[in-house]
Design a protein around this motif. Sequence first.
Motif, mmCIF file in Angstrom:
data_model
loop_
_atom_site.group_PDB
_atom_site.id
_atom_site.type_symbol
_atom_site.label_atom_id
_atom_site.label_comp_id
_atom_site.label_asym_id
_atom_site.label_seq_id
_atom_site.Cartn_x
_atom_site.Cartn_y
_atom_site.Cartn_z
ATOM 1 N N ILE A 161 -28.122 -78.290 8.538
ATOM 2 C CA ILE A 161 -28.246 -78.924 9.849
ATOM 3 C C ILE A 161 -29.722 -78.905 10.225
ATOM 4 N N ALA A 162 -30.191 -80.028 10.773
ATOM 5 C CA ALA A 162 -31.569 -80.087 11.251
ATOM 6 C C ALA A 162 -31.595 -80.762 12.612
ATOM 7 N N VAL A 163 -32.488 -80.296 13.482
ATOM 8 C CA VAL A 163 -32.724 -80.904 14.791
ATOM 9 C C VAL A 163 -34.182 -81.344 14.844
ATOM 10 N N ARG A 164 -34.386 -82.649 15.067
ATOM 11 C CA ARG A 164 -35.729 -83.247 15.057
ATOM 12 C C ARG A 164 -36.496 -82.850 13.812
ATOM 13 N N GLY A 165 -35.803 -82.856 12.676
ATOM 14 C CA GLY A 165 -36.416 -82.579 11.391
ATOM 15 C C GLY A 165 -36.579 -81.114 11.061
ATOM 16 N N ARG A 166 -36.207 -80.239 11.982
ATOM 17 C CA ARG A 166 -36.383 -78.802 11.757
ATOM 18 C C ARG A 166 -35.064 -78.182 11.308
ATOM 19 N N PRO A 167 -34.996 -77.651 10.084
ATOM 20 C CA PRO A 167 -33.756 -76.994 9.633
ATOM 21 C C PRO A 167 -33.452 -75.780 10.506
ATOM 22 N N ILE A 168 -32.173 -75.548 10.766
ATOM 23 C CA ILE A 168 -31.791 -74.395 11.561
ATOM 24 C C ILE A 168 -30.900 -73.475 10.730
ATOM 25 N N ARG A 169 -30.898 -72.219 11.100
ATOM 26 C CA ARG A 169 -30.038 -71.260 10.411
ATOM 27 C C ARG A 169 -28.608 -71.498 10.864
ATOM 28 N N THR A 170 -27.718 -71.846 9.948
ATOM 29 C CA THR A 170 -26.331 -72.117 10.299
ATOM 30 C C THR A 170 -25.591 -70.819 10.577
ATOM 31 N N GLY A 171 -24.525 -70.921 11.367
ATOM 32 C CA GLY A 171 -23.717 -69.751 11.690
ATOM 33 C C GLY A 171 -24.368 -68.826 12.689
ATOM 34 N N SER A 172 -25.376 -69.315 13.422
ATOM 35 C CA SER A 172 -26.089 -68.481 14.390
ATOM 36 C C SER A 172 -26.231 -69.243 15.699
ATOM 37 N N VAL A 173 -25.566 -68.767 16.746
ATOM 38 C CA VAL A 173 -25.670 -69.416 18.052
ATOM 39 C C VAL A 173 -27.094 -69.320 18.605
ATOM 40 N N PRO A 174 -27.766 -68.160 18.550
ATOM 41 C CA PRO A 174 -29.141 -68.104 19.057
ATOM 42 C C PRO A 174 -30.078 -69.092 18.372
ATOM 43 N N ALA A 212 -13.866 -78.164 14.708
ATOM 44 C CA ALA A 212 -14.538 -77.274 13.758
ATOM 45 C C ALA A 212 -15.933 -77.787 13.430
ATOM 46 N N ILE A 213 -16.104 -79.104 13.346
ATOM 47 C CA ILE A 213 -17.435 -79.673 13.118
ATOM 48 C C ILE A 213 -18.358 -79.288 14.268
ATOM 49 N N ALA A 214 -17.872 -79.467 15.507
ATOM 50 C CA ALA A 214 -18.687 -79.138 16.672
ATOM 51 C C ALA A 214 -19.058 -77.657 16.683
ATOM 52 N N GLU A 215 -18.092 -76.784 16.405
ATOM 53 C CA GLU A 215 -18.356 -75.350 16.434
ATOM 54 C C GLU A 215 -19.320 -74.932 15.327
ATOM 55 N N THR A 216 -19.332 -75.679 14.223
ATOM 56 C CA THR A 216 -20.295 -75.409 13.157
ATOM 57 C C THR A 216 -21.689 -75.868 13.568
ATOM 58 N N LEU A 217 -21.768 -77.005 14.242
ATOM 59 C CA LEU A 217 -23.068 -77.509 14.701
ATOM 60 C C LEU A 217 -23.746 -76.523 15.655
ATOM 61 N N VAL A 218 -22.944 -75.865 16.497
ATOM 62 C CA VAL A 218 -23.538 -74.988 17.520
ATOM 63 C C VAL A 218 -23.611 -73.532 17.082
ATOM 64 N N GLY A 219 -23.252 -73.234 15.833
ATOM 65 C CA GLY A 219 -23.423 -71.895 15.297
ATOM 66 C C GLY A 219 -22.250 -70.961 15.453
ATOM 67 N N LEU A 220 -21.133 -71.426 16.034
ATOM 68 C CA LEU A 220 -19.969 -70.564 16.207
ATOM 69 C C LEU A 220 -19.225 -70.325 14.895
ATOM 70 N N ARG A 221 -19.370 -71.234 13.958
ATOM 71 C CA ARG A 221 -18.768 -71.083 12.639
ATOM 72 C C ARG A 221 -19.873 -71.189 11.589
ATOM 73 N N ALA A 222 -19.755 -70.402 10.546
ATOM 74 C CA ALA A 222 -20.692 -70.492 9.425
ATOM 75 C C ALA A 222 -20.120 -71.457 8.387
ATOM 76 N N PRO A 223 -20.822 -72.511 8.034
ATOM 77 C CA PRO A 223 -20.278 -73.475 7.074
ATOM 78 C C PRO A 223 -20.214 -72.879 5.672
ATOM 79 N N SER A 224 -19.390 -73.486 4.849
ATOM 80 C CA SER A 224 -19.330 -73.082 3.447
ATOM 81 C C SER A 224 -20.391 -73.789 2.622
ATOM 82 N N GLY A 225 -21.030 -74.801 3.203
ATOM 83 C CA GLY A 225 -22.091 -75.501 2.500
ATOM 84 C C GLY A 225 -22.765 -76.498 3.419
ATOM 85 N N GLY A 226 -23.956 -76.929 3.023
ATOM 86 C CA GLY A 226 -24.647 -77.968 3.764
ATOM 87 C C GLY A 226 -25.712 -77.454 4.712
#
Length: 534
Positions: free
Chosen positions: A328-341, A312-326
Amino acid sequence: MDTTGRPAPGHEGPAAAPQEAAVHAEGIVKRYGPTVALDGARLTVRPGEAHALVGRNGAGKSTLVSVLTGMERPDAGQVTFGGAPAPGWGDTAAWQRRAACVYQKSMTVPELTVAENLYLNRFQGERTIRWRALRARARDLLADYGVDVDPAARIKDLGVEQRQFVEIARALSFGARLIILDEPTARLDAGGIARLFGKLRELRAQGVAFLFISHHLQEVYELCDTVTVFRDARHVLTAPVPGLAKDDLVAAMTGEEAGAARRVRPSYRPAGEPVLRTEALALDGRFAPLDLTVRAGEVVGLAGATASGNTAIAETLVGLRAPSGGRIAVRGRPIRTGSVPHALDAGIGYVPEDRHREGLILGRSVAENATLTVTDQLGPAGTVLPARIREFAARMIRSLDIKTTGPGQPVSGLSGGNQQKVVIARALARDPGVLVAVRPTNGVDVRSKDALLGVVRDVADRGRAAVIVSDELDDLRICDRVLAVFHGRVIAEFTGGWRDHELVAAMEGMAGGAGALGTVPAAAHTEGTEGTAP
């Protein structure tokens, strides 16, 4: 023998005579082509006993369950229930009267009521069903086993715990006195587990025997009288649970003595900058708030059983699941959670666990599968040029050494290992900063495993980062750090030099050991450059 008459801990106890046993299996052999799933396996469960069956993935547990429930015919060996031979192959009704399995995934029909599920397929030949009488029968049946559930309620409206009780009651109503519980606590909270165990103890007092399959070893010690260990398709140990040291149990599962070290990748501290960072990332019912940092040049393992929360952690990292909180950033850039694109655009590549269901379009070519994530780069103005697809795919085939007749070959014609390389090629096509791989060597041979893990390791060695989600020890050996996940929480962290039994013990809920940096609290900040866990 100790003073109670039990065998000394860690030693094989005498098997019950078949006529005394709820079930007795002896010399069970089951092959699937060249694969030996069971090799002379044996098991004895007595009436009223809670008997644990444990072992690593691939040990043969699921195959034995299929044999004990009449789903698979063994190639050799025999099974008896109460001293009587097992029913004939294909006699479903007779098997239901002997044994039943309550699986981790509910086998009930969600849209039907409790009463309808209890008596499903029992009215063949009857023209009418008297629904009031059916509900009354169901109410009496549930009361007989102390199950407090409304017979008129729809299964979909019940909690996991109540659905399990309904399935147990249904199995007992056929006359089965052996109930197999496959990971019954995987989706229960602490209160639900306590109530389930209380119900099982009540039923044991009525002579019902339970075969308890679990990755959570502390539950074996809480509930079970006896434990049997399978390893590599073979029986290796049966012993009384009281007095059996946990180290001895884990050693039986892994084949490694408690003091014996296994060669793993030397520990080092990656000097790279953070690539992936999460802050208080959480998903209700799946995993607790997690702060995680993965740095350039680093491979981090999230170790745990299938229901531990690591997937579930992995699927949340890649956007397959929308987290209930928190966040994620890649190289300092925040990303929209719950979105695979958005995860793809931010630089997260993903290798799913099931390549056939989630990773490949089997009827399409190697080239088409490898380029699914980069079609916007293969032609002007939204077009896709076949020549560019072939050119791009040819580069991936060379770089990953995919054994194929060419980019146009249907991916269905490749071996399992080469199919998995195509999945990885697709994940790497956008040159991601971090690769998230879930059980990347699942279902491939040993030689292919080494090649696939080499690809993942190379991703980090080239200055990117990787996360491996797995419970396979060989997958985790290439990791610089391994975080053990249990019931949705990171409970221990390991660096290079860990021993098999230490990591397995942590994955099974018994955190600690010489190789662990320490117990990690629910929202622990896990950094590659920290010397100890907070």
